[in-house]
Scaffold this active site. Structure first.
Site, PDB file in Angstrom:
ATOM      1  N   HIS A  20       3.769   5.860  13.023  1.00 22.72           N
ATOM      2  CA  HIS A  20       3.353   5.385  11.694  1.00 22.72           C
ATOM      3  C   HIS A  20       3.293   3.871  11.732  1.00 22.72           C
ATOM      4  O   HIS A  20       4.285   3.185  11.442  1.00 22.72           O
ATOM      5  CB  HIS A  20       4.324   5.905  10.634  1.00 22.72           C
ATOM      6  CG  HIS A  20       3.892   5.615   9.231  1.00 22.72           C
ATOM      7  ND1 HIS A  20       4.348   6.346   8.142  1.00 22.72           N
ATOM      8  CD2 HIS A  20       3.046   4.689   8.715  1.00 22.72           C
ATOM      9  CE1 HIS A  20       3.805   5.863   7.039  1.00 22.72           C
ATOM     10  NE2 HIS A  20       3.023   4.847   7.362  1.00 22.72           N
ATOM     11  N   HIS A  22       0.337   0.759  10.959  1.00 24.29           N
ATOM     12  CA  HIS A  22      -1.009   0.305  10.589  1.00 24.29           C
ATOM     13  C   HIS A  22      -1.278  -0.961  11.390  1.00 24.29           C
ATOM     14  O   HIS A  22      -0.546  -1.957  11.229  1.00 24.29           O
ATOM     15  CB  HIS A  22      -1.080   0.016   9.092  1.00 24.29           C
ATOM     16  CG  HIS A  22      -0.716   1.205   8.244  1.00 24.29           C
ATOM     17  ND1 HIS A  22      -1.656   2.060   7.720  1.00 24.29           N
ATOM     18  CD2 HIS A  22       0.493   1.687   7.859  1.00 24.29           C
ATOM     19  CE1 HIS A  22      -1.045   3.021   7.037  1.00 24.29           C
ATOM     20  NE2 HIS A  22       0.266   2.815   7.101  1.00 24.29           N
ATOM     21  N   GLU A 203       5.437   8.838  -0.761  1.00 26.88           N
ATOM     22  CA  GLU A 203       5.961   7.476  -0.581  1.00 26.88           C
ATOM     23  C   GLU A 203       6.300   6.949  -1.975  1.00 26.88           C
ATOM     24  O   GLU A 203       7.455   6.770  -2.321  1.00 26.88           O
ATOM     25  CB  GLU A 203       4.926   6.581   0.112  1.00 26.88           C
ATOM     26  CG  GLU A 203       5.373   5.131   0.294  1.00 26.88           C
ATOM     27  CD  GLU A 203       4.258   4.221   0.859  1.00 26.88           C
ATOM     28  OE1 GLU A 203       3.070   4.596   0.764  1.00 26.88           O
ATOM     29  OE2 GLU A 203       4.602   3.123   1.368  1.00 26.88           O
TER      30      GLU A 203
HETATM   31  N1  ADE Z   1      -1.538   0.972   4.139  1.00 32.09           N
HETATM   32  C1  ADE Z   1      -0.789   0.167   4.895  1.00 32.09           C
HETATM   33  N2  ADE Z   1       0.515   0.391   4.667  1.00 32.09           N
HETATM   34  C2  ADE Z   1       0.589   1.379   3.741  1.00 32.09           C
HETATM   35  C3  ADE Z   1       1.652   2.058   3.112  1.00 32.09           C
HETATM   36  N3  ADE Z   1       2.935   1.783   3.342  1.00 32.09           N
HETATM   37  N4  ADE Z   1       1.344   3.009   2.211  1.00 32.09           N
HETATM   38  C4  ADE Z   1       0.084   3.300   1.947  1.00 32.09           C
HETATM   39  N5  ADE Z   1      -0.962   2.696   2.511  1.00 32.09           N
HETATM   40  C5  ADE Z   1      -0.704   1.747   3.421  1.00 32.09           C
HETATM   41 ZN    ZN Z   2       1.853   3.706   6.150  1.00 33.22          ZN
END
Ligand code: ADE
Ligand code: ZN
Length: 339
Positions: A20, A22, A203
């Protein structure tokens, strides 16, 4: 030689898979300034310290605003490759042996940066990750759930048509008010094309989004998922099915999904028997890479070596790696535990 041999101390962290992450969330402030200079872009910050001072987030959206704005410095394929190599170098020091990396292609298309440039630059750096950093890697294209599903579908068709080097798709960006079911067609098409499917859920959004991601999008991994702990029945299901959940503790603290690390549900999730693993999300924004996340949860919750090994093994088993490479990495975890 004289004297008795010095006992080798166990390496502090087990080998792990980062699932996980990005890639745009690895843009460090220094690199943002370097890339801006390279591309003749003037930034609305005085200097690195001024930018860093803005890393005070009140929720997911307040982070996303800065995260998308800073992508302006990514213009050429070289920029994407530079960012990615920087991440790989840092991740290797964190003990990452395999990484499945998200990219947000729509965020670049919206700025006039085409798929060949963004995907091509990241993929170029990933192509030599094993040789350069001892790390296997793969790429996942994430779709922005706060943008229309039609747009995601069109981008997916383009990715398929160009035979983009991706193993799967994800779903990210602002969660609340954007349920997974809006993206049913996108995920159906991805599965039909042989792509793996994952989604951020639970989240900031409600536990129902986790069930929906599983039942409607048929994802094989839930990113975050911490709000599952509000629904006992859902927890039972997630335990029974051993659904992989990629938990990002420092992210949850910085985006105020939890009040502080001590209040994070991680220990309860482990105790419940959920298939959780630890990841870093957007490490340059949230105060730490994978090793930092593990160090912080280990000290806060006094995790044992056996628990760390379990988290590492979960990360490897939850990856999309072929069985043989999973076996090799699991053997490394075993060896680490018995050091
Ligand atoms: N894009 C980058 N980080 C994110 C996150 N924590 N939650 C949702 N979209 C994201
Ligand atoms: Zn994320």
């Amino acid at each position: 030689m004289s004297g008795s041999p010095v006992p080798s101390s166990p390496s502090p962290l087990p080998p792990m898979a980062e699932l996980h992450l990005h890639i745009e969330g690895t843009l460090e402030p220094e690199l943002i300034f370097d890339l801006a200079a390279r591309n003749g872009i003037s930034l609305p910050y005085q200097d690195v310290n001024d930018l860093r001072a803005r890393y005070e987030f009140t929720d997911l959206q307040s982070f996303l605003d800065l995260y998308y704005a800073n992508m302006a410095v990514l213009v050429t394929e070289e920029d994407f490759a530079t960012m990615t190599t920087g991440y790989l170098r840092r991740a290797a020091t964190a003990g990452v042996r395999h990484a499945e990396i998200f990219i947000d292609p729509q965020a670049h298309l919206a700025r006039g940066v085409d798929l060949a440039t963004s995907i091509g630059g990241v993929a170029r750096a990933l192509a030599t990750s094993r040789a350069d950093f001892g790390m296997s890697t793969s790429l996942i294209a994430a779709f922005l759930r706060d943008q229309p599903a039609d747009e995601a579908l069109a981008v997916l068709e383009d990715l398929i048509a160009m035979d983009a080097p991706i193993i799967g798709i994800g779903l990210d960006s602002a969660e609340v008010g954007h349920p997974p079911s809006e993206f049913t067609q996108v995920f159906d098409r991805a599965r039909e094309a042989g792509l793996e499917c994952v989604a951020h859920a639970g989240e900031e959004g409600p536990p129902a989004y986790i069930s929906e991601a599983l039942d409607v999008l048929h994802v094989s991994r839930i990113d975050h998922g911490i709000r599952a702990m509000e629904d006992d029945e859902l927890v039972l299901r997630l335990v029974e099915e051993q659904v992989p959940m990629t938990v990002c503790p420092l992210s949850n603290v910085r985006l105020r999904a939890v009040t502080d690390l001590a209040a994070h549900p991680l220990p309860r999730m482990i105790e419940a028997g959920l298939n959780v693993s630890i990841h870093s999300d957007d490490p340059s924004y949230f105060g730490g890479y994978l090793d930092d996340n593990l160090d912080r949860v280990t000290s806060t919750f006094e995790l044992s070596q056996a628990t760390l090994a379990l988290l590492a093994a979960n990360s490897i088993r939850s990856s999309f790696l072929p069985e043989q490479r999973q076996g090799e990495l699991l053997a490394e975890v075993e060896a680490w535990l018995s050091e």
